[in-house]
Write an enzyme that holds these catalytic residues in place. Structure first.
Site, PDB file in Angstrom:
ATOM      1  N   TYR A 270     -38.082  46.746  48.573  1.00  0.00           N
ATOM      2  CA  TYR A 270     -39.823  47.143  48.861  1.00  0.00           C
ATOM      3  C   TYR A 270     -39.148  48.686  47.538  1.00  0.00           C
ATOM      4  CZ  TYR A 270     -44.269  49.783  49.579  1.00  0.00           C
ATOM      5  OH  TYR A 270     -45.333  50.469  49.462  1.00  0.00           O
TER       6      TYR A 270
ATOM      7  N   ASN B 265     -51.722  48.812  41.827  1.00  0.00           N
ATOM      8  CA  ASN B 265     -51.820  49.178  43.081  1.00  0.00           C
ATOM      9  C   ASN B 265     -51.000  48.323  44.076  1.00  0.00           C
ATOM     10  OD1 ASN B 265     -53.038  50.274  46.064  1.00  0.00           O
ATOM     11  ND2 ASN B 265     -53.795  48.080  45.647  1.00  0.00           N
TER      12      ASN B 265
END
Ligand code: NAD
Length: 258
Positions: free
Chosen positions: A161, A93
């Site tokens: 990203y 995560n």
């Protein structure tokens, strides 16, 4: 115990100190799991673990470290093995979205490399050190947090990203194919915009918030719990026949043309 969906499982959660990871350690423990809670931010990790509460204190092992550094990842997993004796689920995560990550023209190389290291290399490292233990345990579940921007282009550029999250999806598929016969499943979750500390900074202005909200058919931003329930399902045996999937939990944003 009977209705605890993760009873007897040991789960490693990275990025456990904030946002969705923080909620994940709490919900996984409530579902009966033992949790290795890993984060680079020692103070916030301490607060997060305290927040889980006395009822589940024994179930959580906090470990401070950088998921992009091999020795740190090995240490997180060794600490978990020492404490709990096995490993069943890798919940990848941890992720960053720094302001300096914009378009390919503007973004400097150091930022590009940092984002790819934290968001993607970390999954390679956690899987490298973790999957052998999952196999040893007779199988397990790898859950990789990608993003809706891995599925559709975004007019606000965050190209390192976006590329890192695309990599997360293809790596997930490859893991699924390679380790399926060992009983190891690998699935990705693609969250839409969730109101966590990471997003609060990006949507600093009301105007920015409203622009995004307009695009979401369900009419609200996501909550960390919306994502973690998908994580509980993928970590549990209820999802035993799911692997290689990209589980889209996004309020409908990726199916909205206008
Ligand atoms: P967050 O910033 O609230 O939490 C991320 C956590 O990761 C922090 O505790 C941070 O300290 C930790 N972390 C950062 N770098 C680390 C490192 N090198 N080693 C160990 N820990 C590190 O973020 P969030 O919004 O909860 O996001 C969680 C995941 O979900 C990320 O992978 C993010 O990219 C993804 N995601 C978030 C959204 C959103 O809208 N918030 C949408 C799609 C995907």
């Amino acid at each position: 115990m009977a209705n605890m969906r993760l009873a007897g499982k040991v789960v490693l959660v990275t990025g456990a100190a904030s946002g969705m990871g923080r909620v994940a350690i709490c919900m996984f423990a409530e579902q009966g799991a033992n949790v290795i809670a890993a984060d680079i931010d020692e103070r916030s990790l301490h607060d997060a673990v305290n927040e889980v509460g006395a009822a589940h204190a024994e179930a959580i092992l906090p470990v401070t470290g950088n998921v992009a550094v091999a020795d740190d990842v090995a240490r997180m997993i060794d600490a978990g093995m020492d404490r709990f004796g096995k490993l069943n689920v890798l919940y990848n995560n941890a992720g960053i979205m720094p302001d300096e990550d914009t378009s390919v023209v503007e973004t400097d190389e150091a930022t590009w490399e940092r984002v790819l290291d934290v968001n993607l290399k970390s999954i390679y490292l956690v899987c490298k050190h973790g999957i052998p233990h999952l196999i040893e345990a007779g199988g397990g579940s790898v859950i990789n947090i990608a993003s809706f921007v891995a599925l559709i282009g975004c007019t606000v550029p965050q190209d390192a990203y976006t590329a890192s999250k695309g990599g997360v999806l293809s790596l997930t598929r490859s893991l699924a194919v390679q380790y399926g016969r060992h009983g190891v499943r690998a699935n990705a979750i693609c969250p839409g915009p969730i109101l966590t500390p990471l997003m609060e900074t990006l949507f600093a202005s009301e105007e920015e918030k409203m622009k995004r909200l307009d695009r979401i058919p369900l009419g609200r931003f996501g909550r960390a719990e919306d994502i973690v329930w998908a994580g509980v399902f993928l970590a549990s045996d209820e999802s035993a026949w799911m692997t290689g999937s990209q589980f889209v939990v996004d309020g409908g944003i990726t199916v909205n043309y206008f």
